[in-house]
Design a protein around this motif. Structure first.
Motif, PDB file in Angstrom:
ATOM      1  N   ILE A 137      -5.605  -7.405   0.436  1.00 19.51           N
ATOM      2  CA  ILE A 137      -4.492  -6.713  -0.226  1.00 19.51           C
ATOM      3  C   ILE A 137      -3.957  -7.544  -1.392  1.00 19.51           C
ATOM      4  O   ILE A 137      -4.027  -8.771  -1.382  1.00 19.51           O
ATOM      5  N   THR A 138      -3.432  -6.834  -2.399  1.00 20.52           N
ATOM      6  CA  THR A 138      -2.796  -7.467  -3.548  1.00 20.52           C
ATOM      7  C   THR A 138      -1.298  -7.556  -3.297  1.00 20.52           C
ATOM      8  O   THR A 138      -0.648  -6.536  -3.061  1.00 20.52           O
ATOM      9  N   PHE A 155      -1.417 -13.023 -10.795  1.00 20.98           N
ATOM     10  CA  PHE A 155      -2.401 -12.831  -9.712  1.00 20.98           C
ATOM     11  C   PHE A 155      -3.580 -13.786  -9.910  1.00 20.98           C
ATOM     12  O   PHE A 155      -4.025 -14.460  -8.952  1.00 20.98           O
ATOM     13  N   LEU A 156      -4.058 -13.882 -11.147  1.00 22.12           N
ATOM     14  CA  LEU A 156      -5.171 -14.808 -11.447  1.00 22.12           C
ATOM     15  C   LEU A 156      -4.756 -16.248 -11.170  1.00 22.12           C
ATOM     16  O   LEU A 156      -5.543 -17.041 -10.660  1.00 22.12           O
ATOM     17  N   GLY A 160       3.300  -5.104  -4.128  1.00 23.72           N
ATOM     18  CA  GLY A 160       2.099  -5.640  -4.767  1.00 23.72           C
ATOM     19  C   GLY A 160       2.044  -5.415  -6.270  1.00 23.72           C
ATOM     20  O   GLY A 160       0.968  -5.465  -6.858  1.00 23.72           O
ATOM     21  N   ASN A 161       3.208  -5.221  -6.897  1.00 21.09           N
ATOM     22  CA  ASN A 161       3.217  -4.941  -8.340  1.00 21.09           C
ATOM     23  C   ASN A 161       3.289  -6.240  -9.139  1.00 21.09           C
ATOM     24  O   ASN A 161       4.343  -6.661  -9.588  1.00 21.09           O
ATOM     25  N   VAL A 162       2.126  -6.848  -9.332  1.00 25.23           N
ATOM     26  CA  VAL A 162       2.051  -8.174  -9.941  1.00 25.23           C
ATOM     27  C   VAL A 162       1.331  -8.098 -11.281  1.00 25.23           C
ATOM     28  O   VAL A 162       0.384  -7.321 -11.445  1.00 25.23           O
ATOM     29  N   ALA A 203      -5.249 -11.775  -0.506  1.00 26.28           N
ATOM     30  CA  ALA A 203      -6.323 -11.086  -1.247  1.00 26.28           C
ATOM     31  C   ALA A 203      -7.677 -11.352  -0.604  1.00 26.28           C
ATOM     32  O   ALA A 203      -8.504 -10.454  -0.478  1.00 26.28           O
ATOM     33  N   LYS A 223      -1.271  -9.287 -14.003  1.00 22.18           N
ATOM     34  CA  LYS A 223      -2.600  -9.811 -13.736  1.00 22.18           C
ATOM     35  C   LYS A 223      -2.670 -11.332 -13.909  1.00 22.18           C
ATOM     36  O   LYS A 223      -3.349 -12.014 -13.144  1.00 22.18           O
ATOM     37  N   SER A 282      -3.037 -15.555  -2.535  1.00 20.79           N
ATOM     38  CA  SER A 282      -4.479 -15.800  -2.581  1.00 20.79           C
ATOM     39  C   SER A 282      -5.120 -15.545  -1.216  1.00 20.79           C
ATOM     40  O   SER A 282      -6.174 -14.899  -1.119  1.00 20.79           O
ATOM     41  N   ALA A 301       5.587   5.540 -16.714  1.00 19.50           N
ATOM     42  CA  ALA A 301       4.493   6.465 -16.369  1.00 19.50           C
ATOM     43  C   ALA A 301       4.951   7.516 -15.360  1.00 19.50           C
ATOM     44  O   ALA A 301       4.411   8.619 -15.319  1.00 19.50           O
ATOM     45  N   TYR A 302       5.946   7.179 -14.544  1.00 22.28           N
ATOM     46  CA  TYR A 302       6.492   8.170 -13.614  1.00 22.28           C
ATOM     47  C   TYR A 302       7.500   9.098 -14.293  1.00 22.28           C
ATOM     48  O   TYR A 302       8.177   9.882 -13.635  1.00 22.28           O
ATOM     49  N   LEU A 310       0.817  -1.216   0.000  1.00 24.53           N
ATOM     50  CA  LEU A 310       0.000   0.000   0.000  1.00 24.53           C
ATOM     51  C   LEU A 310       0.852   1.269   0.000  1.00 24.53           C
ATOM     52  O   LEU A 310       0.329   2.378   0.015  1.00 24.53           O
TER      53      LEU A 310
END
Lengths: 322, 322
Positions: free
Chosen positions: B276-277, B315-316, B308-310, B271, B312, B268, B111-112, B43
């Motif tokens: 939280i991711t 994560f799935l 938490g920069n995973v 989450a 997708k 898992s 992006a930064y 976070l």
């Protein structure tokens, strides 16, 4: 409802609730075309803001000398909040839950030691079942929203937002709130009216269950036609409360409505960019900030993400489709 | 490394970093067979603790009058932390990233506002590429871990844990930390040695990349045989740092190792129950708390969930298989 009721609840809750963070992400800002902050109440004990109101009501009961059991009716988040707060107070809890409530919520409520009584959301009235059980078994009913102590507990979300926004130098904002019976919305609105009077609170509901938006437009309480049929189970209340609606009508702007698919999309973006798990009903306030961009005048939206108690298949659907 | 370096970093970071919450859940406790608290650094701004160290180093550079550009090499989390902190300081940033880094991390770094230079993790040395670029373009290198300012920034995670544990009345705990080069671990260990000397810090690494555990056992620095081949991309460093390892060796207990599948399982559960991711490399400390229950003597484990920069799909996979 008085400021003293809210400050009293804040004192009783201090050290027991989590002060949840206000999160943001450049990706979310870009989609929303303005600054968006998310009040992550999914990180609250029991996975939703409901623990605040339950704790406020049950600690007040404790103070008054009540030693009997507690009764509540709830689609699941109030259930968990009451079950945990009752256990902490050494009280038994009986919770009336709809038979179509997410299994994860039923299981969690039982895990906090509560007895669960299921009912049919369409055919039966949870209020009637609740009142009858309370009478038969001598239980004290903690209502999900139409109770001054519950509202004062939910108001602590607003107190935290006011402080956190001030720390961040935010002077003007619209605050979107997921709205069912209106306990969270009315509490947040009362707290902000006192602490950040320039902030405008906006209710958010799912399409087809926009009783609050229609009630605000009509100037008096309107009911939903249906009792189920949205994935936003947490906020499918038949109508705004007798106690909450006048507060909402006095303090809130026009009601907002989003689709179930908007809620799923917001859940996926929240998991990826804010790193939090939201349930559909807890994601509608963020969905409005993301996808109803023309509905806001302020350059900052603070979205209250009210809960994260989601079934895994619904969470997977959100991530798979968005 | 001195306590003054850490308190100085804490002062510079105050108001810029998020004080991340310490989360827990009865389901997690039941599986782990003890109390588990998770320091949710996913976070943090940029989705990992790395922003703390980058901000500490770059604010120090600002104070010294540096107005040139910044260079960093990173698998992705340090990259984002440096990119954000550099932009806040009005400095340009060039980031050397492995070509197999998660796309989500490469995209976020760009992006930064940073320039990204890709390299082959197996065939090339990021240190050599970084040093050459720094020389050619007059950039200041902010190392990912072997830098006193970076370590002092990561140490603020430990300062927060000490305060939060004290607020919760926790007197004894083992603190598990996801460990790559050892910047976070050494920082947390130094902060806790001062503020909570009874806490024991434990490193956690993925199977096959247990350079720190083997170095601790041997008493001197050991290298990994492979440079890639685990989903825990954030912590696949060739060896512990020259600066970090002596600190880890002085302060930490025996190193822990978990499988990639343990990391997915922890993702898992995090989450679903902590809301939280986590990314795989950010979940190994929680995985150890959950699945290496025989490795702890304390009744409380505090697991640092470092990021938490995973992607997708990863994560799935975690949610689908566990």
């Amino acid at each position: 409802m008085t400021p003293e009721l809210i400050s009293g609840a804040a004192e009783r809750l201090s050290g027991h609730i989590r002060v949840t963070p206000l999160l943001n992400s450049p990706v979310i800002d870009r989609i929303a075309q303005r600054r968006v902050f998310v009040k992550a109440e999914c990180l609250q004990h029991t996975g939703s803001f409901k623990y605040r109101g339950a704790k406020a009501a049950i600690t007040r009961l404790q103070g008054s000398g009540w030693t009997g059991g507690i009764l509540a009716y709830s689609s699941g988040n109030h259930a968990q909040g009451v079950a945990r707060a009752a256990r902490e107070a050494g009280m038994t809890a009986v919770i009336v839950m709809p038979s179509d409530a997410p299994q994860v919520k039923v299981a969690a409520t039982k895990a906090y030691g509560a007895e669960v009584v299921l009912y049919d959301r369409v055919a039966q009235s949870r209020e009637e079942i609740g009142l009858q059980l309370a009478k038969e078994r001598g239980l004290h009913l903690v209502k999900p929203y139409d109770d001054p102590d519950v509202i004062s507990g939910q108001a602590t979300v607003g107190l935290e937002i006011a402080q956190q926004a001030s720390d961040l130098g935010i002077e003007n904002a619209e605050v979107t709130v997921c709205c069912g019976g209106g306990g969270l919305t009315s509490g947040v609105a009362l707290a902000l009216a006192e602490k950040q009077p320039d902030f405008i609170v906006r209710t958010v509901e799912p399409v087809g269950f926009d009783d609050v938006a229609r009630s605000l437009a009509a100037g008096h309480i309107q009911k939903n036609e249906r009792a189920s049929g949205s994935i936003c189970d947490a906020i499918l209340t038949p109508a705004p409360g007798e106690l909450t609606f006048p507060i909402i009508a006095e303090h809130c702007g026009k009601g907002l409505v989003v689709s179930d698919d908007d809620a799923l999309h917001a859940m996926s973006l929240a998991a990826q960019h804010l790193k939090i798990t939201l349930e559909p009903g807890g994601a509608v306030a963020l969905a409005a900030a993301l996808f109803k961009t023309d509905s806001f005048a302020a350059d900052t939206v603070i979205a209250v993400a009210s809960g994260g108690n989601v079934e895994k298949d619904v969470f997977l659907r959100a991530l798979d489709t968005h």
